[in-house]
Scaffold this motif. Structure first.
Motif, PDB file in Angstrom:
ATOM      1  N   ARG A 139      -3.237 -12.651 -32.438  1.00  0.00           N
ATOM      2  CA  ARG A 139      -4.131 -12.074 -33.431  1.00  0.00           C
ATOM      3  C   ARG A 139      -3.322 -11.340 -34.497  1.00  0.00           C
ATOM      4  NH1 ARG A 139      -9.461 -11.676 -32.028  1.00  0.00           N
ATOM      5  NH2 ARG A 139      -9.693  -9.945 -33.478  1.00  0.00           N
ATOM      6  N   THR A 140      -3.853 -11.391 -35.695  1.00  0.00           N
ATOM      7  CA  THR A 140      -3.210 -10.691 -36.802  1.00  0.00           C
ATOM      8  C   THR A 140      -3.846  -9.336 -37.077  1.00  0.00           C
ATOM      9  OG1 THR A 140      -4.659 -11.821 -38.392  1.00  0.00           O
ATOM     10  CG2 THR A 140      -2.530 -12.858 -37.882  1.00  0.00           C
ATOM     11  N   ASP A 141      -4.837  -8.955 -36.245  1.00  0.00           N
ATOM     12  CA  ASP A 141      -5.462  -7.639 -36.374  1.00  0.00           C
ATOM     13  C   ASP A 141      -5.750  -7.109 -34.973  1.00  0.00           C
ATOM     14  OD1 ASP A 141      -7.472  -9.294 -35.532  1.00  0.00           O
ATOM     15  OD2 ASP A 141      -8.710  -9.086 -37.326  1.00  0.00           O
ATOM     16  N   GLY A 142      -6.307  -5.936 -34.888  1.00  0.00           N
ATOM     17  CA  GLY A 142      -6.614  -5.347 -33.596  1.00  0.00           C
ATOM     18  C   GLY A 142      -5.373  -4.808 -32.921  1.00  0.00           C
ATOM     19  N   ASP A 143      -5.386  -4.792 -31.582  1.00  0.00           N
ATOM     20  CA  ASP A 143      -4.248  -4.287 -30.813  1.00  0.00           C
ATOM     21  C   ASP A 143      -3.088  -5.281 -30.879  1.00  0.00           C
ATOM     22  OD1 ASP A 143      -5.764  -2.110 -30.105  1.00  0.00           O
ATOM     23  OD2 ASP A 143      -6.475  -3.028 -28.229  1.00  0.00           O
ATOM     24  N   PHE A 144      -1.906  -4.735 -31.019  1.00  0.00           N
ATOM     25  CA  PHE A 144      -0.675  -5.529 -31.059  1.00  0.00           C
ATOM     26  C   PHE A 144      -0.764  -6.678 -32.061  1.00  0.00           C
ATOM     27  CE2 PHE A 144      -1.296  -3.995 -26.658  1.00  0.00           C
ATOM     28  CZ  PHE A 144      -0.276  -3.061 -26.621  1.00  0.00           C
ATOM     29  N   PRO A 145      -1.031  -6.420 -33.330  1.00  0.00           N
ATOM     30  CA  PRO A 145      -1.128  -7.496 -34.328  1.00  0.00           C
ATOM     31  C   PRO A 145       0.250  -8.080 -34.636  1.00  0.00           C
ATOM     32  CG  PRO A 145      -1.260  -5.381 -35.410  1.00  0.00           C
ATOM     33  CD  PRO A 145      -1.244  -5.086 -33.928  1.00  0.00           C
ATOM     34  N   VAL A 146       0.245  -9.296 -35.103  1.00  0.00           N
ATOM     35  CA  VAL A 146       1.482  -9.967 -35.507  1.00  0.00           C
ATOM     36  C   VAL A 146       1.293 -10.450 -36.941  1.00  0.00           C
ATOM     37  CG1 VAL A 146       2.033 -10.691 -33.158  1.00  0.00           C
ATOM     38  CG2 VAL A 146       0.719 -12.217 -34.647  1.00  0.00           C
ATOM     39  N   PRO A 147       2.369 -10.713 -37.659  1.00  0.00           N
ATOM     40  CA  PRO A 147       2.227 -11.268 -39.009  1.00  0.00           C
ATOM     41  C   PRO A 147       1.496 -12.610 -38.971  1.00  0.00           C
ATOM     42  CG  PRO A 147       4.461 -10.465 -38.648  1.00  0.00           C
ATOM     43  CD  PRO A 147       3.773 -10.403 -37.317  1.00  0.00           C
ATOM     44  N   ALA A 148       0.790 -12.923 -40.045  1.00  0.00           N
ATOM     45  CA  ALA A 148       0.011 -14.160 -40.097  1.00  0.00           C
ATOM     46  C   ALA A 148       0.888 -15.397 -39.952  1.00  0.00           C
ATOM     47  CB  ALA A 148      -0.759 -14.223 -41.415  1.00  0.00           C
ATOM     48  N   SER A 149       2.160 -15.267 -40.264  1.00  0.00           N
ATOM     49  CA  SER A 149       3.054 -16.423 -40.162  1.00  0.00           C
ATOM     50  C   SER A 149       3.340 -16.808 -38.712  1.00  0.00           C
ATOM     51  CB  SER A 149       4.371 -16.121 -40.875  1.00  0.00           C
ATOM     52  OG  SER A 149       5.007 -14.989 -40.301  1.00  0.00           O
ATOM     53  N   VAL A 150       3.148 -15.870 -37.771  1.00  0.00           N
ATOM     54  CA  VAL A 150       3.467 -16.163 -36.369  1.00  0.00           C
ATOM     55  C   VAL A 150       2.495 -17.170 -35.764  1.00  0.00           C
ATOM     56  CG1 VAL A 150       3.670 -15.186 -34.041  1.00  0.00           C
ATOM     57  CG2 VAL A 150       4.711 -14.012 -36.008  1.00  0.00           C
ATOM     58  N   PRO A 151       1.168 -16.953 -35.819  1.00  0.00           N
ATOM     59  CA  PRO A 151       0.275 -17.986 -35.297  1.00  0.00           C
ATOM     60  C   PRO A 151       0.367 -19.297 -36.073  1.00  0.00           C
ATOM     61  CG  PRO A 151      -0.987 -16.247 -36.377  1.00  0.00           C
ATOM     62  CD  PRO A 151       0.405 -15.748 -36.236  1.00  0.00           C
ATOM     63  N   ARG A 152       0.657 -19.213 -37.378  1.00  0.00           N
ATOM     64  CA  ARG A 152       0.824 -20.460 -38.138  1.00  0.00           C
ATOM     65  C   ARG A 152       2.051 -21.229 -37.631  1.00  0.00           C
ATOM     66  NH1 ARG A 152      -1.223 -22.514 -42.856  1.00  0.00           N
ATOM     67  NH2 ARG A 152      -3.060 -21.431 -42.027  1.00  0.00           N
ATOM     68  N   LEU A 153       3.115 -20.504 -37.323  1.00  0.00           N
ATOM     69  CA  LEU A 153       4.292 -21.144 -36.730  1.00  0.00           C
ATOM     70  C   LEU A 153       3.923 -21.814 -35.407  1.00  0.00           C
ATOM     71  CD1 LEU A 153       7.398 -21.643 -36.505  1.00  0.00           C
ATOM     72  CD2 LEU A 153       7.524 -19.434 -35.307  1.00  0.00           C
ATOM     73  N   GLY A 154       3.133 -21.127 -34.580  1.00  0.00           N
ATOM     74  CA  GLY A 154       2.723 -21.703 -33.304  1.00  0.00           C
ATOM     75  C   GLY A 154       1.933 -22.986 -33.476  1.00  0.00           C
ATOM     76  N   GLN A 155       1.050 -23.016 -34.470  1.00  0.00           N
ATOM     77  CA  GLN A 155       0.272 -24.231 -34.718  1.00  0.00           C
ATOM     78  C   GLN A 155       1.178 -25.379 -35.161  1.00  0.00           C
ATOM     79  OE1 GLN A 155      -2.708 -21.695 -37.141  1.00  0.00           O
ATOM     80  NE2 GLN A 155      -3.848 -23.540 -36.642  1.00  0.00           N
ATOM     81  N   TRP A 156       2.124 -25.089 -36.032  1.00  0.00           N
ATOM     82  CA  TRP A 156       3.031 -26.130 -36.486  1.00  0.00           C
ATOM     83  C   TRP A 156       3.899 -26.652 -35.341  1.00  0.00           C
ATOM     84  CZ3 TRP A 156       2.646 -29.309 -40.159  1.00  0.00           C
ATOM     85  CH2 TRP A 156       2.175 -28.962 -41.426  1.00  0.00           C
ATOM     86  N   LEU A 157       4.418 -25.760 -34.516  1.00  0.00           N
ATOM     87  CA  LEU A 157       5.274 -26.198 -33.412  1.00  0.00           C
ATOM     88  C   LEU A 157       4.485 -27.028 -32.406  1.00  0.00           C
ATOM     89  CD1 LEU A 157       7.491 -23.036 -32.745  1.00  0.00           C
ATOM     90  CD2 LEU A 157       7.996 -25.057 -34.145  1.00  0.00           C
TER      91      LEU A 157
END
Length: 494
Positions: A139-157
């Motif tokens: 998640r990019t919001d809420g608890d322990f958010p990550v930059p939006a590029s991280v889940p996008r990287l996961g989708q690409w991989l």
């Protein structure tokens, strides 16, 4: 292992140097590939330690996690990796071209190019698959958010790892498999998994391969002695020298990767490599469209129907790739000639204007006779194909063995135009050398699968389950593919 590959391995052992097992290159080599060498910490599931990435040999980018067990550092590494990889993957989503479909009555658009990512070995592909699974749902919001590029990287991989399962795809390539598909060494298949040893067998010989076995590994696993004697003290002490040590460890593999790419690029490409790359561009274009229109991550698992459909697509792709390799490469086809699935012959008689009027309307059905000294293991009624005329079918009418060889009478259909007069060159002429085989590139229609709602509850049907939801979530791409494999548009499934 085929007979000819086994022979090539024996010859390689005797000569002390790898032997070619193909005459052409059977994969697309990009002009601007991205090389990615991942390194994981031993004893920790998918804990990244470092990665070296870049799209130019002289511009490697080294990313290091000084404390792989620290969650914050780990996700900082993911964000840095996304900065190095995602812009490259997105950079091909620009210029498009029109592709005719439905026999020219309509057009669709796809990107004129697509990315190509290289990793050292199958372990690198598996690492990227696990990395995609662990990041695409963050998640990019809420608890322990990550930059939006991280889940996008996961989708690409996840998308790239899925395409790596498709035989003939060149979007995610591992160097060990690419080299091993074109050369045979005098060592075991397990030893070929070492990129340094395999590369040395091809370029320098057996003696250099033995030396390379003692060199640094290509990841994602590290050497146990290196872990205990070098890595563990540096991580424990948070020593800044860790970056230099890991750079020295990965640089030899980085250099071999680029040399491997150049080695393969120097071989002529097979005739059907371009068509397979077109399919890869279709898959890439469809996934970019999905990211723009929907953007949802791939499901954690396929439902029963989606899994069965994917398995069928992979089986069809494997069969099609095997046929295309044989049609493109005489050395690969030679293996089929040994097994009786193909034979060479010369045309001795030809009647190009023969008309069959036994049906409701007359049709052009030329007949030819071919003579061969090779063993013929086909029966009357079998259908044969010539790689020189892949759209033409040759039905075996009779097989007549003789003291000097075998005469085979064939009836031709297809590939001669729509008139009752064959187009010039479409019917083999007397004296022409032909290669005939039972292999065929003909389209294989897929099976009809039920709707997920019509399956038993054990397979995702009523009264509703997470499997059904996952399947519905996964069915997000349905791009028309025209003459190119429609299934490639859905290869982003995880």
């Amino acid at each position: 292992m085929s007979t000819l590959v086994a022979l090539a391995r024996a010859q390689a052992l005797a000569a002390g140097r790898a032997q070619p097992i193909t005459t052409v290159r059977h994969l697309h080599v990009h002009d601007r590939p991205l090389v990615l060498i991942p390194l994981a910490m031993a004893g920790e599931a998918n804990a990244p330690l470092a990665a070296m990435a870049g799209s130019a040999p002289d511009q490697p980018r080294l990313l290091v996690v000084s404390q792989p067990r620290n969650r914050d550092e780990r996700f900082a590494f993911f964000a840095a990796l996304a900065e190095a990889v995602v812009p490259y993957l997105d950079s091909f989503a620009g210029v498009t071209e029109a592709v005719p479909v439905d026999r020219g009555r309509d057009v669709r658009h796809r990107f004129v190019d697509a990315p190509q990512v290289w990793v050292p070995n199958p372990g690198g592909v598996d690492f990227l698959r696990l990395l995609g699974r662990s990041t695409r749902f963050r998640r990019t919001d809420g608890d322990f958010p990550v930059p939006a590029s991280v889940p996008r990287l996961g989708q690409w991989l996840t998308f790239l790892a899925s395409t790596a399962e498709v035989p003939g795809s060149s979007l995610l390539v591992n160097a060990v498999q690419a080299l091993g598909g074109h050369w045979a060494t005098g060592q075991s298949a397990a030893e070929d998994a070492h990129l340094g040893s395999l590369f040395a067998w091809i370029t320098e010989g057996a003696a250099a391969a033995r030396e390379a076995e003692n060199g640094p590994v290509a990841g994602p696993a590290t050497d146990p002695s290196f872990d205990n004697e070098v890595l563990a003290p540096l991580i424990t002490a948070a020593d800044p020298a860790l970056t230099g040590v890991l750079s020295d460890l990965l640089t030899p593999t980085w250099e071999r990767m680029w040399k491997s790419i150049e080695l393969l690029r120097g071989r002529p490409a097979g005739a059907r490599v371009g068509a397979r790359w077109d399919s890869d561009r279709d898959a890439y274009s469809a996934y970019v469209e999905h990211l723009i229109e929907d953007g949802s991550p791939q499901p954690r698992r396929d439902g029963a129907v989606a899994a069965a459909a994917r398995l069928q697509r992979l089986e069809n792709a494997a069969a099609r790739y095997a046929v295309q390799r044989a049609f493109d490469d005489p050395l690969v086809m030679a293996e089929h000639r040994l097994t009786g699935a193909a034979f060479g012959a010369v045309v001795t008689l030809a009647k190009a204007d023969r008309i069959d009027d036994s049906g409701k309307r007359p049709v052009l059905r030329p007949r030819i006779m071919v003579a061969t000294t090779e063993t013929v293991r086909v029966e009357p009624g079998a259908n044969l194909t010539s790689p020189a005329r892949p759209s033409q079918k040759a039905k075996v009418i009779s097989v007549t063995p003789g003291p000097a060889g075998t005469d085979v009478v064939l009836e031709l259909s297809g590939g001669m135009g729509r008139k009752l007069v064959a187009e010039p060159g479409s019917v083999p002429e007397v004296g022409e050398q032909l290669l005939l085989t039972t292999l065929s590139e003909a389209y294989r229609p897929g099976a009809a699968f039920p709707d997920p709602a019509d399956t038993p509850w054990t397979h995702g049907g009523p009264p509703g389950s997470s499997a059904e939801a996952d399947e519905q979530e996964g069915d997000v791409v349905g791009a028309a593919r025209g003459g190119v494999d429609q299934a490639a548009a859905q290869l982003f499934r995880g």
